[in-house]
Design a protein around this motif. Sequence first.
Motif, mmCIF file in Angstrom:
data_model
loop_
_atom_site.group_PDB
_atom_site.id
_atom_site.type_symbol
_atom_site.label_atom_id
_atom_site.label_comp_id
_atom_site.label_asym_id
_atom_site.label_seq_id
_atom_site.Cartn_x
_atom_site.Cartn_y
_atom_site.Cartn_z
ATOM 1 N N GLU A 31 9.482 12.475 -6.439
ATOM 2 C CA GLU A 31 10.197 11.675 -7.434
ATOM 3 C C GLU A 31 10.446 12.486 -8.708
ATOM 4 N N THR A 32 9.450 13.268 -9.130
ATOM 5 C CA THR A 32 9.655 14.094 -10.326
ATOM 6 C C THR A 32 10.719 15.155 -10.073
ATOM 7 N N ALA A 33 10.763 15.668 -8.835
ATOM 8 C CA ALA A 33 11.789 16.655 -8.491
ATOM 9 C C ALA A 33 13.171 16.011 -8.489
ATOM 10 N N LYS A 34 13.246 14.811 -7.939
ATOM 11 C CA LYS A 34 14.522 14.104 -7.857
ATOM 12 C C LYS A 34 15.060 13.780 -9.253
ATOM 13 N N ARG A 35 14.155 13.416 -10.159
ATOM 14 C CA ARG A 35 14.558 13.047 -11.517
ATOM 15 C C ARG A 35 14.688 14.254 -12.448
ATOM 16 N N GLY A 36 14.273 15.411 -11.950
ATOM 17 C CA GLY A 36 14.378 16.617 -12.763
ATOM 18 C C GLY A 36 13.439 16.638 -13.948
ATOM 19 N N LEU A 37 12.278 15.998 -13.816
ATOM 20 C CA LEU A 37 11.329 15.937 -14.927
ATOM 21 C C LEU A 37 10.710 17.297 -15.224
ATOM 22 N N PHE A 38 10.580 18.114 -14.191
ATOM 23 C CA PHE A 38 10.048 19.463 -14.365
ATOM 24 C C PHE A 38 11.039 20.468 -13.786
ATOM 25 N N ASP A 39 10.918 21.691 -14.247
ATOM 26 C CA ASP A 39 11.655 22.776 -13.620
ATOM 27 C C ASP A 39 11.286 22.812 -12.140
ATOM 28 N N ARG A 44 7.379 22.657 -7.740
ATOM 29 C CA ARG A 44 6.916 23.166 -6.449
ATOM 30 C C ARG A 44 5.470 23.640 -6.532
ATOM 31 N N LYS A 45 5.121 24.278 -7.636
ATOM 32 C CA LYS A 45 3.754 24.765 -7.789
ATOM 33 C C LYS A 45 2.762 23.631 -8.052
#
Length: 242
Positions: A31-39, A44-45
Amino acid sequence: MFSDGNSIAGDLCATAISGVVAVSVLRIWEETAKRGLFDQKLNRKLVHISIGLVFMLCWPMFSSSRQGALFAALIPGLNILKMLLIGLGIWKDEATVKSMSRFGDHRELLKGPLYYAATITLACAVYWRGSPIAIATICNLCSGDGLADIIGRRFGSQKLPYNSNKSIAGSVAMLIAGFITSVGFMHYFCSFGYLEESWEMVIGFFIVSLATTLVESHPLSTVLDDNLTVPLASLLVGSLAL
Protein backbone atom coordinates in the motif's frame (compact mmCIF):
# COMPACT_ATOMS: atom_id res chain seq x y z
CA MET A 1 3.05 -21.94 22.21
CA PHE A 2 -0.01 -23.37 20.50
CA SER A 3 1.11 -26.97 20.40
CA ASP A 4 2.89 -29.53 22.49
CA GLY A 5 4.56 -32.56 20.99
CA ASN A 6 3.17 -33.25 17.54
CA SER A 7 -0.17 -31.48 17.71
CA ILE A 8 -1.21 -30.89 14.12
CA ALA A 9 -4.07 -28.65 15.21
CA GLY A 10 -1.69 -26.39 17.11
CA ASP A 11 0.73 -26.13 14.20
CA LEU A 12 -2.12 -25.44 11.80
CA CYS A 13 -3.28 -22.63 14.06
CA ALA A 14 0.26 -21.25 14.27
CA THR A 15 0.59 -21.44 10.49
CA ALA A 16 -2.66 -19.57 9.97
CA ILE A 17 -1.77 -16.79 12.41
CA SER A 18 1.80 -16.44 11.12
CA GLY A 19 0.51 -16.36 7.56
CA VAL A 20 -1.95 -13.60 8.39
CA VAL A 21 0.80 -11.61 10.11
CA ALA A 22 3.19 -12.01 7.16
CA VAL A 23 0.54 -11.13 4.59
CA SER A 24 -0.56 -8.12 6.64
CA VAL A 25 2.97 -6.74 6.76
CA LEU A 26 3.32 -7.28 3.02
CA ARG A 27 0.01 -5.54 2.38
CA ILE A 28 1.17 -2.52 4.37
CA TRP A 29 4.29 -2.13 2.24
CA GLU A 30 2.36 -2.79 -0.96
CA GLU A 31 0.00 0.00 0.00
CA THR A 32 2.84 2.42 0.78
CA ALA A 33 4.41 1.55 -2.57
CA LYS A 34 1.12 2.07 -4.39
CA ARG A 35 0.60 5.46 -2.72
CA GLY A 36 4.20 6.50 -3.23
CA LEU A 37 4.72 7.29 0.45
CA PHE A 38 8.36 6.23 0.24
CA ASP A 39 10.94 6.15 -2.49
CA GLN A 40 10.61 2.80 -4.29
CA LYS A 41 14.11 1.70 -3.30
CA LEU A 42 13.48 2.56 0.35
CA ASN A 43 10.10 0.81 0.29
CA ARG A 44 11.71 -2.32 -1.15
CA LYS A 45 14.31 -2.35 1.60
CA LEU A 46 11.70 -1.85 4.31
CA VAL A 47 9.97 -4.97 2.97
CA HIS A 48 13.35 -6.72 2.96
CA ILE A 49 14.08 -5.83 6.59
CA SER A 50 10.68 -6.42 8.13
CA ILE A 51 9.20 -9.57 6.59
CA GLY A 52 11.82 -12.08 7.71
CA LEU A 53 12.25 -10.61 11.18
CA VAL A 54 8.51 -10.36 11.86
CA PHE A 55 8.03 -13.92 10.66
CA MET A 56 10.83 -15.13 12.94
CA LEU A 57 9.03 -13.53 15.89
CA CYS A 58 6.16 -15.95 15.15
CA TRP A 59 8.28 -19.10 15.42
CA PRO A 60 7.51 -19.77 19.12
CA MET A 61 3.88 -20.41 18.17
CA PHE A 62 4.90 -23.64 16.43
CA SER A 63 5.72 -26.97 18.06
CA SER A 64 9.33 -27.91 18.71
CA SER A 65 9.15 -31.00 16.53
CA ARG A 66 10.22 -31.36 12.91
CA GLN A 67 6.55 -31.04 12.08
CA GLY A 68 6.51 -27.53 13.52
CA ALA A 69 9.52 -26.56 11.44
CA LEU A 70 7.91 -27.84 8.25
CA PHE A 71 4.62 -26.10 8.95
CA ALA A 72 6.52 -22.85 9.51
CA ALA A 73 8.44 -23.39 6.27
CA LEU A 74 5.15 -23.56 4.37
CA ILE A 75 4.69 -19.79 4.67
CA PRO A 76 7.92 -18.67 2.95
CA GLY A 77 7.63 -21.77 0.76
CA LEU A 78 4.35 -20.49 -0.64
CA ASN A 79 6.07 -17.17 -1.21
CA ILE A 80 8.63 -18.97 -3.37
CA LEU A 81 5.76 -20.17 -5.53
CA LYS A 82 4.33 -16.65 -5.64
CA MET A 83 7.68 -15.18 -6.74
CA LEU A 84 7.95 -17.78 -9.49
CA LEU A 85 4.44 -17.19 -10.79
CA ILE A 86 4.78 -13.40 -10.79
CA GLY A 87 8.36 -13.44 -12.05
CA LEU A 88 7.45 -15.69 -14.96
CA GLY A 89 4.50 -13.47 -15.84
CA ILE A 90 1.89 -16.11 -15.07
CA TRP A 91 0.35 -14.09 -12.23
CA LYS A 92 -0.09 -10.34 -12.57
CA ASP A 93 0.44 -8.47 -9.30
CA GLU A 94 1.68 -4.94 -9.85
CA ALA A 95 1.59 -4.05 -6.14
CA THR A 96 3.99 -6.86 -5.29
CA VAL A 97 6.24 -6.05 -8.23
CA LYS A 98 6.39 -2.38 -7.25
CA SER A 99 7.14 -3.12 -3.59
CA MET A 100 9.84 -5.74 -4.24
CA SER A 101 11.59 -4.76 -7.47
CA ARG A 102 14.19 -2.10 -8.21
CA PHE A 103 12.88 -1.02 -11.59
CA GLY A 104 9.31 -2.33 -11.72
CA ASP A 105 10.18 -5.37 -13.84
CA HIS A 106 8.36 -8.53 -12.75
CA ARG A 107 11.34 -10.65 -13.81
CA GLU A 108 13.38 -9.15 -10.97
CA LEU A 109 11.34 -11.29 -8.57
CA LEU A 110 13.12 -14.36 -9.95
CA LYS A 111 16.35 -13.16 -8.37
CA GLY A 112 16.60 -11.30 -5.05
CA PRO A 113 13.05 -11.86 -3.75
CA LEU A 114 13.17 -15.53 -4.74
CA TYR A 115 16.54 -16.04 -3.01
CA TYR A 116 15.17 -14.23 0.05
CA ALA A 117 12.13 -16.51 0.33
CA ALA A 118 14.27 -19.60 -0.29
CA THR A 119 16.67 -18.59 2.49
CA ILE A 120 13.92 -18.24 5.08
CA THR A 121 12.34 -21.51 3.95
CA LEU A 122 15.69 -23.27 4.36
CA ALA A 123 16.26 -21.70 7.78
CA CYS A 124 12.89 -23.04 8.94
CA ALA A 125 12.91 -26.49 7.39
CA VAL A 126 16.55 -27.41 8.00
CA TYR A 127 17.87 -25.38 10.95
CA TRP A 128 14.81 -24.10 12.84
CA ARG A 129 14.66 -21.98 15.97
CA GLY A 130 17.11 -23.97 18.09
CA SER A 131 19.93 -23.20 15.69
CA PRO A 132 22.01 -20.02 15.95
CA ILE A 133 22.82 -20.54 12.26
CA ALA A 134 19.17 -19.89 11.38
CA ILE A 135 19.22 -16.73 13.50
CA ALA A 136 22.44 -15.42 11.96
CA THR A 137 21.36 -16.21 8.41
CA ILE A 138 18.03 -14.40 8.61
CA CYS A 139 19.27 -11.47 10.69
CA ASN A 140 22.23 -10.71 8.44
CA LEU A 141 20.08 -11.04 5.34
CA CYS A 142 17.18 -8.94 6.61
CA SER A 143 18.56 -6.44 9.08
CA GLY A 144 22.19 -6.34 7.98
CA ASP A 145 21.82 -6.24 4.21
CA GLY A 146 18.70 -4.07 4.42
CA LEU A 147 20.23 -1.38 6.63
CA ALA A 148 23.44 -1.40 4.60
CA ASP A 149 21.55 -0.16 1.56
CA ILE A 150 19.48 2.44 3.43
CA ILE A 151 22.41 3.91 5.36
CA GLY A 152 24.75 3.61 2.41
CA ARG A 153 22.46 5.63 0.16
CA ARG A 154 22.00 8.35 2.76
CA PHE A 155 25.46 8.63 4.28
CA GLY A 156 27.64 6.69 1.87
CA SER A 157 29.70 9.44 0.29
CA GLN A 158 32.95 7.71 1.25
CA LYS A 159 33.29 4.57 -0.86
CA LEU A 160 35.20 1.39 -0.16
CA PRO A 161 38.61 1.31 -1.85
CA TYR A 162 37.89 -2.03 -3.54
CA ASN A 163 34.27 -1.36 -4.55
CA SER A 164 33.05 2.06 -5.64
CA ASN A 165 29.44 0.84 -5.48
CA LYS A 166 29.63 0.22 -1.73
CA SER A 167 30.27 2.66 1.09
CA ILE A 168 32.04 2.51 4.43
CA ALA A 169 28.90 3.75 6.18
CA GLY A 170 26.77 1.04 4.58
CA SER A 171 29.20 -1.72 5.51
CA VAL A 172 29.49 -0.51 9.11
CA ALA A 173 25.70 -0.35 9.33
CA MET A 174 25.42 -3.89 8.02
CA LEU A 175 27.92 -5.24 10.53
CA ILE A 176 26.28 -3.53 13.49
CA ALA A 177 22.67 -4.24 12.46
CA GLY A 178 23.27 -7.89 11.61
CA PHE A 179 25.18 -8.51 14.82
CA ILE A 180 22.81 -6.68 17.19
CA THR A 181 19.73 -8.28 15.65
CA SER A 182 21.32 -11.73 15.91
CA VAL A 183 22.08 -11.20 19.60
CA GLY A 184 18.57 -9.86 20.13
CA PHE A 185 16.97 -12.96 18.64
CA MET A 186 19.37 -15.14 20.63
CA HIS A 187 17.91 -13.61 23.80
CA TYR A 188 14.39 -13.93 22.39
CA PHE A 189 14.65 -17.65 21.66
CA CYS A 190 16.59 -18.29 24.87
CA SER A 191 13.63 -16.89 26.80
CA PHE A 192 11.56 -19.76 25.37
CA GLY A 193 14.25 -22.31 26.16
CA TYR A 194 15.09 -23.15 22.54
CA LEU A 195 18.82 -22.56 22.94
CA GLU A 196 21.30 -21.55 25.62
CA GLU A 197 22.93 -18.18 25.23
CA SER A 198 26.66 -17.80 25.77
CA TRP A 199 29.51 -15.42 25.07
CA GLU A 200 30.86 -17.96 22.59
CA MET A 201 27.64 -17.65 20.63
CA VAL A 202 27.82 -13.85 20.75
CA ILE A 203 31.37 -13.96 19.38
CA GLY A 204 30.20 -16.40 16.71
CA PHE A 205 27.45 -14.00 15.68
CA PHE A 206 30.00 -11.21 15.34
CA ILE A 207 32.23 -13.39 13.16
CA VAL A 208 29.31 -14.28 10.90
CA SER A 209 28.20 -10.65 10.63
CA LEU A 210 31.75 -9.58 9.81
CA ALA A 211 32.04 -12.28 7.16
CA THR A 212 28.71 -11.41 5.54
CA THR A 213 29.64 -7.73 5.55
CA LEU A 214 32.86 -8.48 3.70
CA VAL A 215 31.03 -10.71 1.23
CA GLU A 216 28.27 -8.14 0.65
CA SER A 217 30.84 -5.43 -0.02
CA HIS A 218 32.72 -7.51 -2.60
CA PRO A 219 32.05 -6.62 -6.25
CA LEU A 220 31.03 -10.22 -6.92
CA SER A 221 27.97 -9.80 -4.69
CA THR A 222 26.70 -7.06 -6.97
CA VAL A 223 26.98 -9.41 -9.93
CA LEU A 224 25.46 -12.47 -8.25
CA ASP A 225 22.96 -10.75 -5.88
CA ASP A 226 23.37 -9.97 -2.18
CA ASN A 227 20.32 -12.07 -1.37
CA LEU A 228 22.26 -15.10 -2.56
CA THR A 229 25.81 -14.40 -1.39
CA VAL A 230 24.94 -13.13 2.11
CA PRO A 231 22.92 -16.23 3.13
CA LEU A 232 25.54 -18.56 1.64
CA ALA A 233 28.25 -16.79 3.64
CA SER A 234 26.12 -16.96 6.79
CA LEU A 235 25.54 -20.68 6.39
CA LEU A 236 29.17 -21.46 5.63
CA VAL A 237 30.78 -19.31 8.32
CA GLY A 238 27.98 -20.05 10.78
CA SER A 239 28.61 -23.78 10.49
CA LEU A 240 32.18 -23.11 11.61
CA ALA A 241 31.71 -20.34 14.16
CA LEU A 242 28.37 -21.18 15.81
